[in-house]
Design a protein around this motif. Structure first.
Motif, PDB file in Angstrom:
ATOM      1  N   ALA A 196       0.827  -1.209   0.000  1.00 55.32           N
ATOM      2  CA  ALA A 196       0.000   0.000   0.000  1.00 55.32           C
ATOM      3  C   ALA A 196       0.862   1.261   0.000  1.00 55.32           C
ATOM      4  N   SER A 197       1.974   1.249   0.741  1.00 54.67           N
ATOM      5  CA  SER A 197       2.865   2.409   0.785  1.00 54.67           C
ATOM      6  C   SER A 197       3.491   2.659  -0.578  1.00 54.67           C
ATOM      7  N   TRP A 198       3.935   1.604  -1.247  1.00 53.23           N
ATOM      8  CA  TRP A 198       4.556   1.789  -2.562  1.00 53.23           C
ATOM      9  C   TRP A 198       3.534   2.260  -3.599  1.00 53.23           C
ATOM     10  N   LEU A 199       2.295   1.741  -3.508  1.00 52.95           N
ATOM     11  CA  LEU A 199       1.268   2.199  -4.454  1.00 52.95           C
ATOM     12  C   LEU A 199       0.917   3.662  -4.219  1.00 52.95           C
ATOM     13  N   ARG A 200       0.867   4.079  -2.946  1.00 53.74           N
ATOM     14  CA  ARG A 200       0.609   5.487  -2.656  1.00 53.74           C
ATOM     15  C   ARG A 200       1.748   6.369  -3.167  1.00 53.74           C
TER      16      ARG A 200
END
Length: 756
Positions: free
Chosen positions: A717-721
């Motif tokens: 989720a952090s990388w997608l954000r």
């Protein structure tokens, strides 16, 4: 890949063309199965296939653009930016049939056969119409290049200053293609590689105007499928020999072309009524397109005046402008300029003379007003009048361009009229200094003191946003460089020493290292001549940073030695700033122990001065160098001390950076929960500062900590954000963030340590 949108557009285009799948396959040469897969969104076409389909479908320009954009889009990618940078076309363009036929043939070669073609449109002198021809032709074939048109004036033959650095031109192209400023590489080679990557699957038309030589042009050539047109006063034979360029030579107009152009501008009836006078007019202009345009502008302004009177005035004009003589029997171009000049009202004429003193390739309205010492309303009125008289043109940015031949004539008039050249130059330099100082408020730079009030007659530009500030800097960047090189009156030495101090933030934000190096060398030379140690160190510091950024280690070391040699002549605050700069340079050179030494010296001085804001800022720098040396406990302790001070002073970005530095140290100490908490606090504060780019950097760090904790869903989720934030600013690094996220899916291949 997401071909849904392309498939829908392709199907609609086929149906509008009243073609079945089989019909389209037969006409285009693309198989029925391939077309069917594309229409169902299961595949996207290669560039060659797309060209074959569009040639068969013959879509409108708008349909073609949308098909190209959809064919290049992948799932989650931002929309493709289509640049349209061509200057306006000339409505009264006439002649040049042979040259146009050659150019149309070359454009057909690209659009029908693929490949990359270079065309060099050249003429033996300025004013022969090279740019006009290239721009007119480019507008005629623009619909064949649905991915857009790029244009740049390479300033190869300006009276003052140097030709445009190819790296700077590439930076402008990358910006136009949607690359965010902070993601444009620093070096020319890296910029060229990214430019070729961004143009590899696009069909673009490039106009490289006023090139100096082959070396300036070669780094700007895009990937295959694009067409590049170059104008230059040089022959550029190397492009023909190596790149296979087709050379199109231009001379002055023929008599017939010149008469047709005159008739288009003043009306065919007037020329038919006095055919002999019309022929003599274009002959006195030497059949030079620029001169004919100026004569026509004046005749249009006086429709009642017989052409024979215009002939008489030209014959009686002032002596020859030797540099504008077009050849035996061809006429006197200075006479043309003088006739146009004498028709100006007194105020407009004075404004024109001041305009000739502008050293750069193009002048903004505010700079022109400052040069002449008039208000903006008057400047706009004068500029409109001079444009109507064809003594000025406008570039794609809306700035005003004084043809170099007209500039030479105007400079002669300054001497004849004994205008205050020095006063005008001081106003221009003060305009560049004062407005740069005010624009720095929007680039994250704290203004240590208020700007000195500008001189009388200097225009203050109203700026309200960061984008407006950056746009002002971009508009005037070439003027600063040209002014420093050409305004060499000894009485301007102090301006040369101090002018670019307020441009350092812009150069850093935009990665204009070559421009900063060139201008700071000039400023440093002036400071050394004036023997002012504080100014020596300020110029040397900026120069050292730019040299370190570009890997010029030896010269950066020389600047460090110069700065340290001036320390004993400086006050404490200036000593601290110098130590801070030396630490930064050593850090950039990966000499971390030396960087730490100098950062600590700066920290000691700031503490002794009681400057809490600078102390807290320098604590973060010391903490970062400690972390790079593996001294993580000390990093954490120093950041914990700095953060309350940074918070008290509302220094958001440095506080956010300190939390990120502390998280970096804790992660390497094995305190993953503490690191994640620090990263989240850094994210929150960068959000308050509206700094999406650095939020993405911290999300990248957070994702690595989450992955080490085993929280793969959180890391993904952090990388997608991070990818979302980077996509919003068109950063190519968004793709790496998405790849990192995909690597955490259950069926992804196993990655080794550090493979992200």
């Amino acid at each position: 890949m997401d071909g849904t949108e392309f498939g829908r557009l392709l199907r609609e285009a086929r149906q509008r063309a009243l073609l079945t799948l089989e019909n389209l396959a037969e006409v285009s040469g693309v198989s029925v199965r391939a077309i069917s897969d594309m229409e169902r969104g299961q595949s996207l076409p290669r560039q060659a296939t797309l060209s074959e389909l569009m040639d068969a479908l013959e879509p409108s320009e708008d349909e073609r653009r949308r098909l190209v954009e959809a064919s290049m889009r992948r799932a989650g990618d931002p929309a493709v930016r289509v640049p349209r940078q061509l200057p306006p076309d000339l409505a009264v363009f006439r002649g040049r049939e042979a040259a146009l036929a050659t150019l149309y043939g070359l454009s057909a070669q690209v659009t029908e056969q693929g490949g990359h073609v270079v065309v060099s449109a050249i003429g033996g002198m300025a004013g022969v119409g090279k740019t006009t021809l290239a721009v007119h032709w480019a507008h005629q074939v623009a619909d064949r290049f649905p991915d857009g048109q790029l244009y740049v004036n390479l300033r190869g033959f300006e009276d003052t200053g140097s030709p445009l650095d190819p790296a700077e031109a590439l930076g402008g192209f990358l910006t136009a293609l949607g690359v965010a400023d902070r993601d444009i590489p620093r070096g020319a080679e890296e910029r060229g590689a990214l430019f070729r990557e961004r143009t590899a699957s696009r069909r673009l038309l490039l106009v490289l105007d006023n090139a100096r030589d082959e070396a300036q042009v070669r780094p700007l050539l895009p990937a295959s499928g694009c067409l590049t047109v170059i104008t230059s006063r040089s022959l550029l034979p190397g492009l023909a020999a190596v790149e296979g360029a087709r050379l199109v030579g231009l001379d002055v107009w023929t008599r017939e072309e010149a008469l047709a152009a005159l008739a288009a501008r003043i009306g065919e009836e007037r020329c038919l009524a006095e055919p002999g006078a019309a022929e003599e007019l274009v002959g006195l202009c030497g059949f030079l397109p620029l001169a004919v345009a100026i004569v026509a502008a004046q005749l249009s302004a006086t429709p009642q005046m017989p052409l024979r009177l215009g002939v008489r005035e030209l014959r009686e004009s002032m002596p020859l402008l030797d540099a504008l003589w077009t050849g035996a029997g061809r006429g006197d171009v200075r006479a043309v300029f003088s006739w146009s000049y004498r028709a100006l009202a007194s105020g407009t004429a004075g404004f024109f003379r001041h305009l000739a003193l502008h050293p750069g390739p193009a002048v903004t309205t505010a700079a022109a007003a400052s040069l002449a010492g008039v208000g903006m309303p008057e400047a706009r009125r004068y500029l409109r009048q001079l444009s109507s008289a064809n003594l000025l043109s406008r570039d794609a940015e809306g700035r005003y361009v004084l043809h170099d031949l007209v500039r030479a004539y105007g400079t002669e008039l300054v001497e004849l009229e004994k205008d205050d050249r020095l006063g005008a130059q001081i106003r221009l330099l003060d305009y560049l200094r004062h407005n740069a100082h005010m624009a720095n408020r929007f680039l994250g730079r704290t203004l240590a003191d208020e700007a000195d009030p500008p001189a009388d007659g200097v225009v203050g530009v109203v700026l309200g946003t960061r984008e407006e500030a950056l746009d002002w800097f971009r508009q005037e960047e070439a003027t600063v460089a040209a002014a420093l090189r050409s305004l060499d009156d000894p009485r301007l030495l102090r301006f040369r020493m101090t002018l670019t101090q307020d441009w350092v933030s812009y150069y850093s934000v935009m990665g204009r290292w070559s421009a900063e190096i060139e201008t700071k060398r000039i400023g440093l030379d002036a400071a050394l001549l004036l023997d002012e140690p504080a100014a020596v160190v300020r110029n040397s510091a900026a120069l050292a940073r730019a040299l370190a950024e570009t890997g010029q280690t030896e010269e950066a070391d020389q600047q460090v030695e110069l700065m340290l040699g001036q320390l004993h002549r400086l006050g404490p605050a200036e000593q601290a700033s110098t130590e801070r700069t030396v630490g930064w340079v050593r850090g950039r050179q990966k000499r971390h122990a030396q960087a730490l030494h100098h950062a600590r010296r700066a920290l000691e001085i700031y503490r002794a001065l009681g400057d809490d804001r600078a102390t807290a800022r320098e604590m973060n720098a010391v903490g970062w160098y400690l972390a790079l040396l593996g001294r993580y406990e000390e990093t954490v302790a120093l950041c914990e001390e700095a953060i309350p001070l940074l918070r008290r002073d509302d220094n958001l970005r440095i506080e956010a950076a300190a939390w990120d530095t502390m998280g970096y140290a804790r992660q390497r100490l094995g305190d993953l929960a503490g690191a994640a908490a620090d990263y989240r606090e850094s994210l929150r504060i960068y959000g308050e500062a509206f700094d999406g780019y650095n939020q993405a950097e911290v999300l990248d760090h957070l994702a690595t900590a989450q992955r080490e904790q085993g929280d793969l869903a959180g890391a993904r989720a952090s990388w997608l954000r991070a990818a979302e934030l980077l996509s919003a600013i068109h950063s190519p690094r968004a793709a790496r963030m998405r790849a990192n996220a995909r690597s955490l899916l259950p069926d992804a291949p196993e990655r080794g340590p550090g493979q992200t």
